[in-house]
Write a protein that holds these residues in place. Structure first.
Motif, PDB file in Angstrom:
ATOM      1  N   ARG A  68       0.829  -1.195   0.000  1.00 41.55           N
ATOM      2  CA  ARG A  68       0.000   0.000   0.000  1.00 41.55           C
ATOM      3  C   ARG A  68       0.869   1.253   0.000  1.00 41.55           C
ATOM      4  NH1 ARG A  68      -2.851  -1.271   4.083  1.00 41.55           N
ATOM      5  NH2 ARG A  68      -1.906   0.014   5.702  1.00 41.55           N
ATOM      6  N   THR A  69       1.904   1.240   0.846  1.00 39.18           N
ATOM      7  CA  THR A  69       2.816   2.381   0.894  1.00 39.18           C
ATOM      8  C   THR A  69       3.502   2.574  -0.447  1.00 39.18           C
ATOM      9  OG1 THR A  69       3.182   2.042   3.259  1.00 39.18           O
ATOM     10  CG2 THR A  69       4.812   3.356   2.072  1.00 39.18           C
ATOM     11  N   ALA A 109      -9.843   2.514  -2.978  1.00 42.04           N
ATOM     12  CA  ALA A 109      -9.528   2.610  -1.547  1.00 42.04           C
ATOM     13  C   ALA A 109     -10.763   2.353  -0.715  1.00 42.04           C
ATOM     14  CB  ALA A 109      -8.969   3.996  -1.218  1.00 42.04           C
ATOM     15  N   LEU A 163      -5.616  -0.054   0.038  1.00 43.29           N
ATOM     16  CA  LEU A 163      -5.566   0.490  -1.313  1.00 43.29           C
ATOM     17  C   LEU A 163      -5.287  -0.658  -2.270  1.00 43.29           C
ATOM     18  CD1 LEU A 163      -5.719   3.367  -2.571  1.00 43.29           C
ATOM     19  CD2 LEU A 163      -3.232   3.376  -2.604  1.00 43.29           C
ATOM     20  N   TYR A 210       1.106   4.261  -2.899  1.00 39.27           N
ATOM     21  CA  TYR A 210       1.019   5.699  -2.626  1.00 39.27           C
ATOM     22  C   TYR A 210       2.275   6.404  -3.141  1.00 39.27           C
ATOM     23  CZ  TYR A 210      -3.029   5.300   0.525  1.00 39.27           C
ATOM     24  OH  TYR A 210      -4.276   5.106   1.060  1.00 39.27           O
ATOM     25  N   ASP A 211       3.445   5.826  -2.849  1.00 34.42           N
ATOM     26  CA  ASP A 211       4.705   6.428  -3.287  1.00 34.42           C
ATOM     27  C   ASP A 211       4.805   6.472  -4.807  1.00 34.42           C
ATOM     28  OD1 ASP A 211       5.654   6.940  -0.744  1.00 34.42           O
ATOM     29  OD2 ASP A 211       6.748   5.048  -0.581  1.00 34.42           O
ATOM     30  N   ASN A 223       2.819  11.223   1.424  1.00 37.13           N
ATOM     31  CA  ASN A 223       2.540  10.544   0.155  1.00 37.13           C
ATOM     32  C   ASN A 223       1.056  10.280  -0.078  1.00 37.13           C
ATOM     33  OD1 ASN A 223       2.024   8.419   1.898  1.00 37.13           O
ATOM     34  ND2 ASN A 223       3.464   6.994   0.960  1.00 37.13           N
ATOM     35  N   ARG A 224       0.210  10.663   0.888  1.00 38.72           N
ATOM     36  CA  ARG A 224      -1.230  10.504   0.697  1.00 38.72           C
ATOM     37  C   ARG A 224      -1.925  11.833   0.424  1.00 38.72           C
ATOM     38  NH1 ARG A 224      -3.195   5.773   4.911  1.00 38.72           N
ATOM     39  NH2 ARG A 224      -1.334   4.468   4.741  1.00 38.72           N
ATOM     40  N   PHE A 250      -3.810  12.124  -2.843  1.00 34.95           N
ATOM     41  CA  PHE A 250      -4.977  11.237  -2.839  1.00 34.95           C
ATOM     42  C   PHE A 250      -6.147  11.908  -2.116  1.00 34.95           C
ATOM     43  CE2 PHE A 250      -1.571   8.385  -3.775  1.00 34.95           C
ATOM     44  CZ  PHE A 250      -2.113   7.290  -4.437  1.00 34.95           C
ATOM     45  N   ALA A 295      -7.989   8.514   1.625  1.00 31.01           N
ATOM     46  CA  ALA A 295      -7.295   7.231   1.469  1.00 31.01           C
ATOM     47  C   ALA A 295      -6.209   7.092   2.515  1.00 31.01           C
ATOM     48  CB  ALA A 295      -6.692   7.151   0.089  1.00 31.01           C
ATOM     49  N   THR A 353       2.366   9.156  -6.166  1.00 37.20           N
ATOM     50  CA  THR A 353       2.801  10.492  -5.750  1.00 37.20           C
ATOM     51  C   THR A 353       4.072  10.900  -6.474  1.00 37.20           C
ATOM     52  OG1 THR A 353       1.766  10.286  -3.568  1.00 37.20           O
ATOM     53  CG2 THR A 353       3.544  11.890  -3.779  1.00 37.20           C
TER      54      THR A 353
END
Length: 320
Positions: A14-15, A108, A133, A18-19, A280-281, A284, A320, A22
Motif C-alpha cells: 500500500r505504501t 480505496a 488500497l 502511494y509512493d 505521500n497521501r 490522494f 485514502a 505520488t
C-alpha cells in the motif's frame, strides 16, 4: 506469524502504491506539466475534453484516477476517454489486443480485522478500521478489438455557445452568495461569500468562468456544505492543500462542462510538491475531496446533464 507477514506485506504494498503515484505526479509537476491541466491545449486534445469513464457502465472515474487516466491519454495518444477491464472487454464479446499494456487505477476502502473486532468487543471501545488500497488494470477502448460500436465511439464535444450560460445557471442554482466586483477573486469562509471581478477584467471571457468555478469549489467546503477544514492560514500546509483541492475541483468541473482547465495559482506548485514529498497521501486526499466538491457543484446541473460516478471503479470518497 504468517498472518503478521501478510499484513506487513500488504502495508508495504500500500505504501509503495502511494509512493509510486505520488512520485509520478511530482515528476510531472517538476517537468512543468500539471497533470490536471496538461492534457488539454491542442485541438486534438480539446476534442477529448471530459472526465474518463467506464465504457461499459458509462460511469465516470473520480479522485486520483482522473489524473492517472488523463495522464495515460496524453502519454499514449489515446483518442478517447473510455476505459474497461480485461473481463469487461470479454463480457462484451471483445478482447484486449495482444501485447497491449493497461493503466493502473486504484480503489480505496477500509476494513476491520477480526482481531480488532474482538478487541473492541472485549474492551467496549470503538473498533478501528484499517485503510487499504487496491490496484487494478484498465484498458482504453482503442486497445481492444471486436467491441460493440457504441462502446468505442467517443462522445462529441459540447456545442459552442452553451458553456457560459451553463456556468452562470450553476452559480445561481448553488445559492452561494456570489458577488461580482473589485480586482481580486477570493472566498471568505466566515461570512461565506465569493467575490470575482467582472468578466471585462479578464483577457478571455472564459477565464471568468474558470475563476468562478475555482472560488465556488472553495465555497463548497463551508461547514454547511461539505465541511472541509478551511482554517489554514496563508502559507500553511492546510492552505496549500485547500488550494490544490480547489484547483482539481475546478479542473474536474471544467472538463465535465467542456471548458479547457487551467491553473489559477501556478505559483503554488512548489508548495504542492513539498507537501506531497512530506505526505505521500496528500494528493490522494486532495483529489478525493476535489471530486466531492466537483460532484456537489455539478449536482446543480439539470437532471439530464448529471454525470454518473462509478464508486466501484474509482478511488472512494473517503480519505485514502
Amino acid at each position: 506469524m504468517a498472518r503478521h507477514d501478510r499484513s506487513a506485506r500488504a502495508g508495504s504494498d500500500r505504501t509503495s502504491l502511494y509512493d509510486d503515484i505520488t512520485d509520478k505526479i511530482i515528476a510531472e509537476l517538476e517537468a512543468g506539466r500539471v497533470p490536471w491541466v496538461q492534457p488539454w491545449g491542442t485541438p486534438e486534445a480539446d476534442a477529448l475534453l471530459g472526465l474518463p469513464k467506464n465504457a461499459v457502465t458509462g460511469r465516470q472515474y473520480s479522485g486520483i484516477n482522473i489524473l492517472l487516466l488523463w495522464g495515460a491519454v496524453v502519454e499514449r495518444g489515446f483518442p478517447g476517454q473510455g476505459w474497461l477491464t480485461f473481463r469487461q472487454a470479454l463480457s462484451l464479446g471483445g478482447n484486449v489486443r495482444k501485447g497491449e499494456h493497461g493503466t493502473t487505477v486504484v480503489y480505496a476502502d477500509r476494513f476491520i480485522p477480526d482481531e480488532e473486532k474482538k478487541r473492541a468487543q472485549e474492551t467496549g471501545e470503538e473498533a478501528h478500521a484499517i485503510p487499504f488500497l487496491k490496484r487494478f488494470t484498465v484498458f482504453n477502448t482503442v486497445q481492444c478489438e471486436n467491441l460493440p460500436e457504441d462502446v468505442t465511439v467517443a462522445a462529441p464535444p459540447p456545442p459552442p455557445g452553451q458553456i457560459e450560460p451553463t456556468v452562470e445557471a450553476l452559480i445561481k442554482a448553488t445559492s452561494i452568495d456570489f458577488r461580482i466586483g473589485g480586482d481580486k477573486a477570493f472566498y471568505m469562509p466566515a461570512p461565506d461569500y465569493v467575490v470575482v471581478p467582472p468578466p471585462a477584467a479578464f483577457f478571455e471571457p472564459i477565464n471568468w468562468h474558470r475563476t468562478a468555478l475555482h472560488e465556488l469549489s472553495h465555497a463548497s467546503g463551508h461547514h454547511s456544505r461539505l465541511a472541509r477544514d478551511l482554517g489554514g492560514s496563508f502559507g500553511s500546509k492546510k492552505y496549500f492543500v485547500e488550494e490544490c483541492v480547489a484547483e482539481l475541483s475546478s479542473a474536474f468541473c471544467c472538463a465535465a462542462l467542456g471548458i479547457r482547465p487551467t491553473v489559477r495559482h501556478a505559483d503554488y506548485i512548489g508548495a504542492w510538491i513539498d507537501t506531497m514529498r512530506e505526505d505521500n497521501r496528500a494528493i490522494f486526499r486532495a483529489a478525493s475531496q476535489a471530486s466531492k466538491a466537483a460532484d456537489w457543484l455539478l449536482s446543480f446541473l439539470p437532471a439530464d446533464e448529471q454525470p454518473a460516478v462509478d464508486a466501484a471503479s474509482s478511488i472512494d470518497r473517503r480519505a485514502a
